[in-house]
Design an enzyme around this catalytic site. Structure first.
Site, PDB file in Angstrom:
ATOM      1  N   ASP A 176       0.833  -1.213   0.000  1.00 41.64           N
ATOM      2  CA  ASP A 176       0.000   0.000   0.000  1.00 41.64           C
ATOM      3  C   ASP A 176       0.868   1.263   0.000  1.00 41.64           C
ATOM      4  O   ASP A 176       0.555   2.262  -0.627  1.00 41.64           O
ATOM      5  CB  ASP A 176      -0.896   0.087   1.249  1.00 41.64           C
ATOM      6  CG  ASP A 176      -1.463  -1.227   1.748  1.00 41.64           C
ATOM      7  OD1 ASP A 176      -0.876  -2.286   1.453  1.00 41.64           O
ATOM      8  OD2 ASP A 176      -2.475  -1.189   2.449  1.00 41.64           O
ATOM      9  N   TRP A 250      -2.633  -1.585  -5.226  1.00 45.81           N
ATOM     10  CA  TRP A 250      -1.889  -0.363  -4.861  1.00 45.81           C
ATOM     11  C   TRP A 250      -0.519  -0.367  -5.545  1.00 45.81           C
ATOM     12  O   TRP A 250      -0.039   0.669  -6.017  1.00 45.81           O
ATOM     13  CB  TRP A 250      -1.674  -0.298  -3.349  1.00 45.81           C
ATOM     14  CG  TRP A 250      -2.855  -0.007  -2.470  1.00 45.81           C
ATOM     15  CD1 TRP A 250      -3.264  -0.763  -1.395  1.00 45.81           C
ATOM     16  CD2 TRP A 250      -3.748   1.128  -2.507  1.00 45.81           C
ATOM     17  NE1 TRP A 250      -4.349  -0.170  -0.786  1.00 45.81           N
ATOM     18  CE2 TRP A 250      -4.667   0.980  -1.442  1.00 45.81           C
ATOM     19  CE3 TRP A 250      -3.860   2.235  -3.347  1.00 45.81           C
ATOM     20  CZ2 TRP A 250      -5.687   1.901  -1.188  1.00 45.81           C
ATOM     21  CZ3 TRP A 250      -4.873   3.156  -3.105  1.00 45.81           C
ATOM     22  CH2 TRP A 250      -5.774   2.988  -2.038  1.00 45.81           C
TER      23      TRP A 250
END
Length: 406
Positions: A176, A250
């Site tokens: 992320d 991501w």
């Protein structure tokens, strides 16, 4: 006499003021109610207008009750910013600006921004400041960007040089975090620093690629703990135990967005393009016949595993943009269209009377460690709560629709 004249003058002023305020109330009210979502619109406009209708102020996205400097708002507003470039509807621009101006103060400080938590998620909203500063040349936006850049300068790092995900997660890089930090970092170093930090940006991808890639599947694990001390970390590799589609989403979104700023002649650019190709090839093997991907990427048919919207939308966007920009072979555009068909035909199950659309099967949140403790197990990921039209799905959905011109 004088005082009577003054009184009547004040009365006239009061009547005028009331009349004007009445007009203002009338003209503003329908603007919020007057969003029309036609079935003939492109999917990007349909989703953006749905969100604007349901959340009249941009800080209300994700059902927030008060303004907050947050990555979920930034993701959706960045997608609307990209939409505005294709369809310059002034409502889009005003919606983005409303969020930024609610939070960025006259002195460049940012309301609710907890700088000293060194949470890399809080870098993303800085992306919204570049265009506004370029247009207004207002110093407060520049100062706010400099503040966000300062966080990256001071962000704690692993011994090998990777940004920690947060102060409270020592020695850990999560997939992320590549999206949260690197696109802002790349745009900032290109715009204001003559590109001095491109090597450092490439290094973040190099570290996660080197340590978090599974040699068997080619997929990347959600998190890597360089110290190997976290209970969720594999004692030999430091990796978390499973592949989570949104984390992978991501990662590939970070790559296609960072490449927007990397100079063509930069020696690390081919490496980043290779990482994108490697991850995309691995992901393509796990695309379901519906075009979608499962919450736990490699466990199709596992108990309680489900076709998940946010990861699928992120892959659709990264594949489409990668193919459009020439980073990926053209076949990925077909895979992106197939994914988008799955999103619109399977996960948008109904259209509201007002034309608003709802994307279902969105994982609301998932992480590692923390309190209550998240162990990264298969059972953990498949049992995390879901939320319709979660921003982590709607933002990438808009971006994918734009890249595919759907």
């Amino acid at each position: 006499m004088k005082s009577r004249r003054k009184q009547s003058f004040m009365s006239v002023l009061l009547v005028c003021a009331l009349a004007l305020s009445g007009c203002k109330a009338i003209s503003q009210e329908p603007a919020k109610k007057g969003i029309v979502i036609s079935k003939d619109m492109k999917w990007s406009d349909k989703m953006a207008l749905t969100l604007m209708k349901r959340h009249p102020e941009s800080y209300m996205l994700d059902d927030a009750k008060k303004p907050k400097w947050d990555y979920v708002h930034a993701l959706v507003l960045h997608s609307i910013e990209e939409l505005y470039k294709k369809n310059p509807d002034p409502r889009y621009k005003a919606y983005i600006r409303g969020y930024v101006d609610e939070l960025v103060q006259a002195d460049g400080s940012i309301k609710t921004y907890e700088f000293d938590k060194y949470n890399i998620d809080l870098v993303v909203p800085g992306r919204l400041l570049f265009d506004i500063y370029a247009e207004t040349k207002d110093d407060k936006y520049l100062k706010a960007m400099q503040l966000v850049r300062k966080q990256l300068a001071e962000q704690p790092r692993t011994a090998s040089g990777g940004f920690w995900h947060k102060q409270i997660y020592p020695n850990q890089m999560w997939l992320d975090g590549l999206y949260m930090g690197e696109p802002f970092y790349a745009q900032y170093t290109l715009t204001f620093e003559n590109g001095k930090s491109f090597d450092d940006i490439a290094k973040q991808f190099e570290l996660i690629q080197l340590h978090a890639t599974d040699p068997k599947t080619g997929l990347l694990y959600h998190g890597w703990d360089e110290s190997k001390e976290m209970p969720w970390a594999n004692k030999e590799t430091g990796n978390s135990p499973n592949f989570w589609s949104r984390a992978l989403g991501w990662y590939v979104m970070a790559l296609v967005d960072v490449l927007d700023y990397f100079p063509k002649e930069h020696p690390k650019r081919p490496k980043l393009i290779k990482y994108l190709n490697n991850a995309s090839a691995a992901l393509a093997k796990y695309q379901d016949k519906t075009g979608l991907w499962y919450q736990v990427t490699d466990k199709a048919g596992g108990k309680d595993n489900y076709l998940e919207a946010s990861g699928s939308a992120m892959f659709a966007y990264a594949f489409a943009k990668g193919a459009n920009k020439g980073y990926l072979p053209s076949k990925y555009k077909k895979l992106a269209n197939k994914a988008f068909d799955g999103l619109t035909k399977i996960l948008i199950k109904k259209v509201d009377e007002d034309g608003g659309i709802t994307l279902t099967n969105c994982c609301q949140v998932a992480g590692l460690g923390g309190n209550p403790y998240r162990d990264g197990s298969y059972e953990y990921y498949v049992n995390e709560r879901k939320k319709d039209n979660d921003p982590k799905a709607t933002g990438p959905f808009i971006l994918a629709a734009l890249e595919l011109n759907r």
